[in-house]
Design an enzyme around this catalytic site. Sequence first.
Site, PDB file in Angstrom:
ATOM      1  N   SER A  55       0.794  -1.239   0.000  1.00 25.43           N
ATOM      2  CA  SER A  55       0.000   0.000   0.000  1.00 25.43           C
ATOM      3  C   SER A  55       0.816   1.273   0.000  1.00 25.43           C
ATOM      4  O   SER A  55       0.262   2.348  -0.234  1.00 25.43           O
ATOM      5  CB  SER A  55      -0.950   0.019   1.187  1.00 25.43           C
ATOM      6  OG  SER A  55      -2.012  -0.870   0.966  1.00 25.43           O
ATOM      7  N   LYS A  59       0.397   3.324  -2.919  1.00 26.55           N
ATOM      8  CA  LYS A  59      -0.732   4.251  -3.114  1.00 26.55           C
ATOM      9  C   LYS A  59      -0.232   5.690  -3.177  1.00 26.55           C
ATOM     10  O   LYS A  59      -0.804   6.532  -3.857  1.00 26.55           O
ATOM     11  CB  LYS A  59      -1.759   4.078  -1.993  1.00 26.55           C
ATOM     12  CG  LYS A  59      -2.506   2.742  -2.081  1.00 26.55           C
ATOM     13  CD  LYS A  59      -3.538   2.590  -0.962  1.00 26.55           C
ATOM     14  CE  LYS A  59      -4.495   1.435  -1.205  1.00 26.55           C
ATOM     15  NZ  LYS A  59      -3.952   0.112  -0.907  1.00 26.55           N
ATOM     16  N   TYR A  94      -2.610  -1.426 -10.902  1.00 25.61           N
ATOM     17  CA  TYR A  94      -2.669  -1.385  -9.433  1.00 25.61           C
ATOM     18  C   TYR A  94      -1.895  -2.542  -8.802  1.00 25.61           C
ATOM     19  O   TYR A  94      -1.066  -2.343  -7.907  1.00 25.61           O
ATOM     20  CB  TYR A  94      -4.142  -1.406  -8.993  1.00 25.61           C
ATOM     21  CG  TYR A  94      -4.328  -1.544  -7.510  1.00 25.61           C
ATOM     22  CD1 TYR A  94      -4.090  -0.468  -6.652  1.00 25.61           C
ATOM     23  CD2 TYR A  94      -4.732  -2.758  -6.942  1.00 25.61           C
ATOM     24  CE1 TYR A  94      -4.249  -0.594  -5.281  1.00 25.61           C
ATOM     25  CE2 TYR A  94      -4.888  -2.888  -5.577  1.00 25.61           C
ATOM     26  CZ  TYR A  94      -4.652  -1.810  -4.748  1.00 25.61           C
ATOM     27  OH  TYR A  94      -4.804  -1.940  -3.395  1.00 25.61           O
ATOM     28  N   TYR A 109      -4.493   3.149   7.534  1.00 26.56           N
ATOM     29  CA  TYR A 109      -5.727   2.366   7.624  1.00 26.56           C
ATOM     30  C   TYR A 109      -6.630   2.945   8.718  1.00 26.56           C
ATOM     31  O   TYR A 109      -6.626   4.170   8.909  1.00 26.56           O
ATOM     32  CB  TYR A 109      -5.405   0.888   7.891  1.00 26.56           C
ATOM     33  CG  TYR A 109      -4.457   0.292   6.893  1.00 26.56           C
ATOM     34  CD1 TYR A 109      -4.726   0.306   5.519  1.00 26.56           C
ATOM     35  CD2 TYR A 109      -3.273  -0.299   7.311  1.00 26.56           C
ATOM     36  CE1 TYR A 109      -3.837  -0.254   4.610  1.00 26.56           C
ATOM     37  CE2 TYR A 109      -2.388  -0.869   6.403  1.00 26.56           C
ATOM     38  CZ  TYR A 109      -2.680  -0.840   5.051  1.00 26.56           C
ATOM     39  OH  TYR A 109      -1.814  -1.401   4.164  1.00 26.56           O
ATOM     40  N   VAL A 159       1.020  -3.769   3.823  1.00 23.34           N
ATOM     41  CA  VAL A 159       0.985  -5.079   4.476  1.00 23.34           C
ATOM     42  C   VAL A 159       2.220  -5.927   4.187  1.00 23.34           C
ATOM     43  O   VAL A 159       2.390  -7.011   4.741  1.00 23.34           O
ATOM     44  CB  VAL A 159      -0.284  -5.895   4.125  1.00 23.34           C
ATOM     45  CG1 VAL A 159      -1.522  -5.225   4.682  1.00 23.34           C
ATOM     46  CG2 VAL A 159      -0.396  -6.112   2.632  1.00 23.34           C
TER      47      VAL A 159
END
Lengths: 304, 304, 304, 304
Positions: free
Chosen positions: C61, C64, C188, C240, C258
Site C-alpha cells: 500500500s 498508493k 494497481y 488504515y 501489508v
Amino acid sequence: MEAVVQLALQAASNEIGKGLPADYIPALACADPTHLAVAVTDLNGVTYSAGDSKERFTIQSISKVILLAAALHYAGFEQVFRRVGMEPTGDAFNSIVRLELGNIRPSNPMINAGAIAVASCIPGSSVQDRFDKVLRYARRMLDSPQLDFDADTFWSESETGSRNYALAYMMEANHVIQGAVPSHLEVYFKSCSLMTNCEEISFLGALLANNGISPRTGEQLIEAKDVRVIRALMTTCGMYDYSGEFALRVGFPAKSGVGGGIMGVVPRRLGIGTYCPALDQKGNSICGLRAMEYLSDSLDLSLF
Amino acid sequence: MEAVVQLALQAASNEIGKGLPADYIPALACADPTHLAVAVTDLNGVTYSAGDSKERFTIQSISKVILLAAALHYAGFEQVFRRVGMEPTGDAFNSIVRLELGNIRPSNPMINAGAIAVASCIPGSSVQDRFDKVLRYARRMLDSPQLDFDADTFWSESETGSRNYALAYMMEANHVIQGAVPSHLEVYFKSCSLMTNCEEISFLGALLANNGISPRTGEQLIEAKDVRVIRALMTTCGMYDYSGEFALRVGFPAKSGVGGGIMGVVPRRLGIGTYCPALDQKGNSICGLRAMEYLSDSLDLSLF
Amino acid sequence: MEAVVQLALQAASNEIGKGLPADYIPALACADPTHLAVAVTDLNGVTYSAGDSKERFTIQSISKVILLAAALHYAGFEQVFRRVGMEPTGDAFNSIVRLELGNIRPSNPMINAGAIAVASCIPGSSVQDRFDKVLRYARRMLDSPQLDFDADTFWSESETGSRNYALAYMMEANHVIQGAVPSHLEVYFKSCSLMTNCEEISFLGALLANNGISPRTGEQLIEAKDVRVIRALMTTCGMYDYSGEFALRVGFPAKSGVGGGIMGVVPRRLGIGTYCPALDQKGNSICGLRAMEYLSDSLDLSLF
Amino acid sequence: MEAVVQLALQAASNEIGKGLPADYIPALACADPTHLAVAVTDLNGVTYSAGDSKERFTIQSISKVILLAAALHYAGFEQVFRRVGMEPTGDAFNSIVRLELGNIRPSNPMINAGAIAVASCIPGSSVQDRFDKVLRYARRMLDSPQLDFDADTFWSESETGSRNYALAYMMEANHVIQGAVPSHLEVYFKSCSLMTNCEEISFLGALLANNGISPRTGEQLIEAKDVRVIRALMTTCGMYDYSGEFALRVGFPAKSGVGGGIMGVVPRRLGIGTYCPALDQKGNSICGLRAMEYLSDSLDLSLF
C-alpha cells in the site's frame, strides 16, 4: 386432533436441552427451559392442548400482532401505514440502521421500531387510557378476561430498554412518531408484559384463522380486511430473521416472542400455540419451532 | 498582522450571500448571515480582529473541544478513551449507523455521539455540579469570565434533540455510557449553548497553539499531552466530513460549529477565530472557510 | 542521528514476536517476522539505517502514495479528484459498503478502491505503457534505478484479488472509472508488487519532507502543491483505520503497507522508513509503529 | 375464466401511461409501454389469454425461478443453500452492502447476487454445457420447445453488467462461489435473456401451482418438495422490495422481471402471467400489478 397435539409435544420434547431462555431481564431468565406446551384451537373454538398449556408467560413480541390489530381498529389502515412500512428486512428485530440509511419509517410492524410506531397510533386521552384500549382489546383477542400485564416485567423492560428508547427517539427525529416518546414506550412495554398462556395464543391463532370472527362467540372482533393484512405481515416478517426459512419449512403465518411463545395461524383451518422458553440465536423457541414443523407436516398445513 | 486580518475579512466577505444559517432552532435561524468577523491571537496573547468580532453567538460544536479538554482534565485519558475512539469516520456528525454496525464506542470526540460520551465522563455530585465544572473551565479556556449558556438555545436544543437522545440511548444500550442519559444530554446541550464571540475563540486557538499555557497569564490551563491529543483529533475529525479536504486546503487543526464559528490552531504560532452564520451543506461557515484558507496561504500556516 | 536510529531499532525489537505477516499470498506469508529495519534520510539525502535495511520486500500500500503522485503528475488534480474523494472513512481498507450507500466515488486515495480509481487516471497507449510510466516515476521517487515488480507477487495478487475486482466493477457501475477494469487492476497490482527496501522508503519520505525536491539531486520530482496534497491525505488516511490514533501518538504523515513497510514524512525535516513483516489486526507493522513512536518522541517530530 | 381474464386486462389497461420501460439496455428501452397481456393457465393446462399474449419479451428476473428449480434439480437442496440464504432483505435487487456487513452468503435466490450464486451450482463440463442444461429445463418448464436466449440482450446485459460483476467477485472473495466468475455470469446473463411470452409464464405458474406436475403432460418436472421451497421464496422475496406489500394486497407467490413480465402461482388452483413493459420505481410492471390485484380480488386468490 388430541393425538396429533400429543405427538407434536413429543416431537418437540426431543429438543429440550437446546438453547437458553432470554436473559436480559430477570423475569425471563428464570423461566424453566424444560417447560413445554402445545395447543391447537379449531374453528369451533375447541382447544386441544398438551404439556404446560396453562402456565403463564410474558407475551413479548406476540403483542406486536395485538398492537397492530388494535391500531388498525382504532386508528385505521391509513394512519398506521403512514408510520410503518410493509416490507421484511432480514435485519435483527432491534436494528436501528435502516432508520438512518433506508426509509425513515420502520420497515414493518413486526420489528421493535415498527411496533413502537404502531403503538404511537393508538389514540386516547392519556397513556393510561391508551393502554386500557389495548388491554381490553387483547382480552377479547385472547379470550382471556383476566389478562393483565406483569408489573415486574414492565419495570424491567423499561429499565433495560435503552435500545428501544433509541429507536423511538430516532423515529421522533424522523418525524415518524409524534407526542411524548416515553408514553409510546409505556404502551409498548406494557403490551410486551402481558401474561398469557399457550391455550390463549392458540385461540388468537384461531381467531385470525377464522377471518377475525371469534370461533367461540361468532363475534367479528377484527375486520376481515385487517386480518388479511396481519396474516400477510406475519408470513413475511413474523419470525424475526428466520421468517423466510419458516415460510419454507413450516409455511403459515406465525409470530414468536422471546418469552418462549409462538402463535401460528392456518387460514380457514386452525390456530396453534406453542410454549417453551429456550430460544435459538434468532430468538425463536426451539421446541416451538419443532412442534410447528411437526404439525405442518403431519396435518399438511403449509400454504406453499 | 492587523493588515492580514483585515485582508482575510475582505477575502471572506466575497462569499457573503452564499449558504444559509442553521435553521433547526430559532436562535440559530434568526442569525444575520451577513455578519462576519475574523480574529487572530498571537502567543503573546494579543488579539487582532476585524468585523463583528465581539458579536456573541452560540459556540455549538466548538464546545466539543472544551468538553474533551475538561474530561481529560477531570477524568483522565484512560476514562475518556474507554468510551470514545480516535478515528475519523467520514460520516455525518449525527450518524447512528456505526454504533450498530461498527464499534460500539462512538468513533471520536468530535462527532455528537462522541461528545455526549465525553460529557458522560465529567464527574460531579449532580448535573448542576458537572456542568459548573465545564463552565468554569470554559471561562478560563476562552478567557471569558462572564461566559454563560443561553437558556433559550439550551431549551430549543433539548426540544429538538431527538437524534441526540437516540445516540445517547444507543450508547447506553451498548454500555458505553452509564448513569442517567438525560443528565449527560443536559451537560452536552448546555455546553453547546455557551455564548461566545470570535475574539474568544481565537484566544482558545492560541491557548491550544501555545501547548495549553495561557498566552495572557502564563498559566498551564491544559496539560501539554492533552493539547497534543486535542490538536490531532481536530486535524483528522474537526471539520465534520470536510476534515480531509480542510487538511489538504488549509492544513492546521480546526473545529467548526453550526453557530457559525470556526476555531483554528496553528501549533506554536497562533490561534484563529472566524464567524459568519451562513453554512455550507456540511455545516461549516462558508466565509469562515474562506478566511481560514486566506490566512493559511498568506501566512504559510499549513502543517503539510 | 545514527545513534537515534540504532535506539529506535532497539525499542522496536522489543515487539518482535507479536503479530503475524500477512498470509493471503505466499510471497507475504513466508516473510521472516523477526527481520527488522529502521532508516532515516535527512534533507541532504544522507540515509542512516540499522537492521535489515537493504532487505527487499513488496511495497504494497505504500505504492498508493506513488500512484497518487504519478496521477497528479500525469493527469492533474482535477482529473484525479473527480474520481476519488479526500475524506478519511474509518472503514477497513477494502470496504465496499460506502460505494453503495455513501458517495459513489471512493472516499480517498489511500484505500484500495481509491487507489484503483487513481490508477485508472494514469494515461497511456496500453496497460504496459501506463505501468511503465508508474515504474519510471517510482524509480526516481525511491531513488532506485533497478526497481521492478515481483512477478510471483503480481500473479498471486491478481489470483486472490476478487475483492479488488469487486471494488473496481462497482466503481465502473458508478461511472467512476472508465476503460477496461482488468487493465486498471493490472496497473494497481503491479504497483503493489514493487520490490523496495527500508532505505528507499526513507528516501521517499525525505523527498516528500523536502517539498518534492530530491534531497540528492536537487531536482523537483513532485510539484510542491502535489506534495502538500499527499502529506495531508497521508495524515488523515495513511495508516488504515489506525490513522486517527497514529496522528495522536506519532503525529506526522505516514503510509503503511501489508508487506511490512511504513514510510513516514516529517515536513521540512526528514523521511523515515521502517520494516518488519509482523502486522497487527489493522494491517500495520507492529515493530514499525513502535519505531515511529520512538523517533517521534525522542526527536520531537509530532506536528501536533 | 375467459371473461375474468378479459376484465383483468381491462382493469390493467387503465394504468397504461404510467411508468416507463427499463432503459439500461436498448433491447428493453425500445419496448412499447402500451403493450399489455394477461394469461391464466388452469390445472388442466388450458390457457386463457387476452391482449398481446404471444408477444415475446425477455424473461429477466423470472429466470431466477428457473435457475433455482434447475439448481435444486441438478445440484440438490444442500448444495444450493450452502451458497445462498432463505431470508427476504428489503434491500434493492442489486445491493452489495449485505455481502460485506451481513452474512457473507447472499440473502436469497430472488436477488441478483443470490441468483448468480444459484447459477454457480449448475454443474457441467463447460459453460456451454451448463447453460444448455438450464435451457433444456426452461423449455419444459415454460412448455416452449423453441425457447432461446436473445443474443443482443445477452451481449448488452454483459456489457452493462458491472454491478453484477461486482456482486460475483464479492462472493468469490467471500468463498461463496467457486470457479471462473465470468462463466457463472454467462449462465446468469443468458438465462435473463430468454425470450418468452405471457402465455408461457402462465404455464410456468400453473406448473408450480400443480406441485411440479405438468398440467399438460402429467409429467413431474419439478419435485414437489422443491416446488414448496420455490413458492415460499417467491412469496417472501419474489417482488423485489415490494414483496411485503404484494403479499398483503395480492397474496400469492409471484416473481416479476424488468422485461415487464410477472408470473403468479396460486397453489393448487392456477398459474398467471402478465406483461406490460412500463415499470414502477421498484421495477415491477404497473399494469401487471393491477391485473394481479384484480384477479386476486375477483377470484379470491389470496392465501392470507
